[in-house]
Scaffold this active site. Structure first.
Site, PDB file in Angstrom:
ATOM      1  N   SER A 163       0.880  -1.178   0.000  1.00  0.00           N
ATOM      2  CA  SER A 163       0.000   0.000   0.000  1.00  0.00           C
ATOM      3  C   SER A 163       0.911   1.221   0.000  1.00  0.00           C
ATOM      4  O   SER A 163       2.073   1.136   0.417  1.00  0.00           O
ATOM      5  CB  SER A 163      -0.861  -0.033   1.266  1.00  0.00           C
ATOM      6  OG  SER A 163      -1.446   1.218   1.492  1.00  0.00           O
ATOM      7  N   TYR A 176      -1.731  -0.765  10.345  1.00  0.00           N
ATOM      8  CA  TYR A 176      -1.796  -1.248   8.961  1.00  0.00           C
ATOM      9  C   TYR A 176      -0.546  -0.819   8.194  1.00  0.00           C
ATOM     10  O   TYR A 176       0.060  -1.610   7.467  1.00  0.00           O
ATOM     11  CB  TYR A 176      -3.060  -0.689   8.307  1.00  0.00           C
ATOM     12  CG  TYR A 176      -3.254  -1.020   6.852  1.00  0.00           C
ATOM     13  CD1 TYR A 176      -3.755  -2.259   6.450  1.00  0.00           C
ATOM     14  CD2 TYR A 176      -2.973  -0.075   5.858  1.00  0.00           C
ATOM     15  CE1 TYR A 176      -3.966  -2.554   5.109  1.00  0.00           C
ATOM     16  CE2 TYR A 176      -3.185  -0.354   4.514  1.00  0.00           C
ATOM     17  CZ  TYR A 176      -3.683  -1.594   4.143  1.00  0.00           C
ATOM     18  OH  TYR A 176      -3.888  -1.880   2.815  1.00  0.00           O
TER      19      TYR A 176
HETATM   20  P1  NAP Z   1     -11.212  -6.744   1.195  1.00  0.00           P
HETATM   21  O1  NAP Z   1     -12.285  -6.433   0.224  1.00  0.00           O
HETATM   22  O2  NAP Z   1     -11.407  -6.460   2.638  1.00  0.00           O
HETATM   23  O3  NAP Z   1     -10.796  -8.258   1.006  1.00  0.00           O
HETATM   24  C1  NAP Z   1      -9.827  -8.850   1.809  1.00  0.00           C
HETATM   25  C2  NAP Z   1      -9.916 -10.352   1.701  1.00  0.00           C
HETATM   26  O4  NAP Z   1      -8.984 -10.905   2.653  1.00  0.00           O
HETATM   27  C3  NAP Z   1     -11.310 -10.855   2.096  1.00  0.00           C
HETATM   28  O5  NAP Z   1     -11.703 -11.900   1.226  1.00  0.00           O
HETATM   29  C4  NAP Z   1     -11.079 -11.378   3.503  1.00  0.00           C
HETATM   30  O6  NAP Z   1     -11.927 -12.441   3.871  1.00  0.00           O
HETATM   31  C5  NAP Z   1      -9.642 -11.887   3.413  1.00  0.00           C
HETATM   32  N1  NAP Z   1      -9.077 -12.031   4.749  1.00  0.00           N
HETATM   33  C6  NAP Z   1      -8.940 -11.082   5.698  1.00  0.00           C
HETATM   34  N2  NAP Z   1      -8.434 -11.626   6.815  1.00  0.00           N
HETATM   35  C7  NAP Z   1      -8.242 -12.937   6.564  1.00  0.00           C
HETATM   36  C8  NAP Z   1      -7.772 -14.019   7.330  1.00  0.00           C
HETATM   37  N3  NAP Z   1      -7.417 -13.881   8.622  1.00  0.00           N
HETATM   38  N4  NAP Z   1      -7.685 -15.245   6.763  1.00  0.00           N
HETATM   39  C9  NAP Z   1      -8.073 -15.417   5.476  1.00  0.00           C
HETATM   40  N5  NAP Z   1      -8.546 -14.434   4.698  1.00  0.00           N
HETATM   41  C10 NAP Z   1      -8.636 -13.211   5.240  1.00  0.00           C
HETATM   42  O7  NAP Z   1      -9.859  -5.979   0.815  1.00  0.00           O
HETATM   43  P2  NAP Z   1      -9.272  -5.486  -0.593  1.00  0.00           P
HETATM   44  O8  NAP Z   1      -9.477  -4.043  -0.671  1.00  0.00           O
HETATM   45  O9  NAP Z   1      -9.703  -6.391  -1.678  1.00  0.00           O
HETATM   46  O10 NAP Z   1      -7.708  -5.670  -0.297  1.00  0.00           O
HETATM   47  C11 NAP Z   1      -6.909  -6.655  -0.916  1.00  0.00           C
HETATM   48  C12 NAP Z   1      -5.469  -6.303  -0.657  1.00  0.00           C
HETATM   49  O11 NAP Z   1      -5.166  -5.025  -1.259  1.00  0.00           O
HETATM   50  C13 NAP Z   1      -5.111  -6.144   0.820  1.00  0.00           C
HETATM   51  O12 NAP Z   1      -3.829  -6.666   1.040  1.00  0.00           O
HETATM   52  C14 NAP Z   1      -5.108  -4.644   1.034  1.00  0.00           C
HETATM   53  O13 NAP Z   1      -4.285  -4.282   2.106  1.00  0.00           O
HETATM   54  C15 NAP Z   1      -4.585  -4.180  -0.296  1.00  0.00           C
HETATM   55  N6  NAP Z   1      -4.916  -2.790  -0.646  1.00  0.00           N
HETATM   56  C16 NAP Z   1      -6.196  -2.430  -0.934  1.00  0.00           C
HETATM   57  C17 NAP Z   1      -6.473  -1.119  -1.307  1.00  0.00           C
HETATM   58  C18 NAP Z   1      -7.878  -0.683  -1.654  1.00  0.00           C
HETATM   59  O14 NAP Z   1      -8.082   0.528  -1.911  1.00  0.00           O
HETATM   60  N7  NAP Z   1      -8.858  -1.566  -1.702  1.00  0.00           N
HETATM   61  C19 NAP Z   1      -5.433  -0.176  -1.390  1.00  0.00           C
HETATM   62  C20 NAP Z   1      -4.127  -0.549  -1.085  1.00  0.00           C
HETATM   63  C21 NAP Z   1      -3.886  -1.874  -0.727  1.00  0.00           C
HETATM   64  P3  NAP Z   1     -13.488 -12.210   4.214  1.00  0.00           P
HETATM   65  O15 NAP Z   1     -14.136 -12.037   2.888  1.00  0.00           O
HETATM   66  O16 NAP Z   1     -13.867 -13.451   4.913  1.00  0.00           O
HETATM   67  O17 NAP Z   1     -13.564 -10.971   5.057  1.00  0.00           O
END
Ligand code: NAP
Length: 258
Positions: A163, A176
């Site tokens: 990130s 985070y």
């Molecule tokens: P999200 O929609 O919250 O999805 C995260 C996924 O990770 C969900 O499927 C969640 O499972 C799973 N997860 C969380 N904790 C877990 C655990 N203990 N064991 C197994 N699975 C787990 O997030 P996202 O936005 O797609 O983010 C994906 C990645 O991109 C992350 O690494 C995040 O830090 C990074 N990121 C995102 C953004 C953004 O703007 N979205 C920006 C920068 C970086 P559940 O479905 O069961 O909750």
């Protein structure tokens, strides 16, 4: 590489593990990798979400390299909560991957939690430990366990998810942000250790993307102003496929800085 156009069969014959494959960017990456021919191993903690992605994949029709419709390879589901998993869970899973597929060609470390945004002095110890357990410790022990399976592939790619707050700290994002700094450090260490080997390690920074995590971080934001997970897939495909074979130790952005 955000305008990368992947050939339809970019990932044909490859076996790829995606963590957090049930929602958000991970779910889209799984669907996209399967569409490009990969056998996807869907790891996550909510089985119903993983099953929905499984259904999307088996019900989709891929367009093969010859332009003909081909079914996507059937994915596998691994229900696992990274927060509670131990190295022995990861080792057992790796053995199953080797027994079933003989190798692992790629990993997308995507699962993460945000925790609560708060001033540094108010960070709660248990939440710090929980976020580090999922975002850092789980990723480290999972990677260690998977290396024997990755070494059985010809050119394996391991992608960690970072990130912008993992490169420059930001007030109130302490837990985070530090977890993402650690992620960058893990990637750089591995990339250096495995230089000139068949394994490569890189980070991807999605940038602001329309998911549950983004809505949790910025509840007042209009999600329609954000890229969708589908919009940012070119970089995910580039780093996973053989066109990035010489890329190692990089931290690449899916979007220009806003
Ligand atoms: P999200 O929609 O919250 O999805 C995260 C996924 O990770 C969900 O499927 C969640 O499972 C799973 N997860 C969380 N904790 C877990 C655990 N203990 N064991 C197994 N699975 C787990 O997030 P996202 O936005 O797609 O983010 C994906 C990645 O991109 C992350 O690494 C995040 O830090 C990074 N990121 C995102 C953004 C953004 O703007 N979205 C920006 C920068 C970086 P559940 O479905 O069961 O909750």
């Amino acid at each position: 590489m955000n305008d990368y156009q992947a050939p339809a069969d970019l990932l044909k014959g490859k076996v790829i593990l995606i963590t957090g494959a049930g929602d958000g960017i991970g779910a889209q990456a799984a669907r996209t990798y399967a569409k490009h021919g990969a056998t996807c191993i869907l790891l996550g903690r909510t089985v119903s979400k993983l099953e929905a992605v499984y259904d999307d994949i088996v019900n989709a029709e891929n367009v093969g390299s010859a332009g003909n419709a081909e079914p996507a390879p059937e994915p596998a589901i691994v229900p696992l909560d990274i927060k509670g998993a131990t190295p022995s869970h990861y080792q057992q899973m790796t053995q199953t991957i080797i027994d079933q597929f003989g190798k692992l060609d790629g990993v997308l470390h995507n699962a993460s939690v945000l925790g609560h945004l708060s001033s540094f002095k108010d960070i709660e110890q248990q939440e710090w430990l929980d976020v580090m357990q999922t975002n850092v410790n789980g990723t480290v022990f999972l990677t260690q366990a998977l290396i024997p399976a990755l070494e059985k592939a010809d050119n394996a790619s391991v992608i960690f998810t970072t990130s912008s707050v993992g490169r420059k700290g930001r007030a109130f994002w302490g837990t985070y942000a530090v977890s993402k700094f650690a992620t960058e450090g893990v990637m750089q260490t591995l990339a250096d250790e495995y230089q000139n080997k068949s394994l490569r390690f890189n980070c991807i920074n999605p940038g602001g993307t329309r998911t549950n995590m983004r809505a949790q971080a910025f509840p007042a934001e209009n999600p329609d102003t954000l890229k969708t997970p589908a919009d940012i897939m070119p970089m995910y495909l580039y780093l996973m496929g053989n066109d990035s074979i010489d890329v190692n130790g990089q931290s690449l952005d899916c979007q220009p800085k806003r």
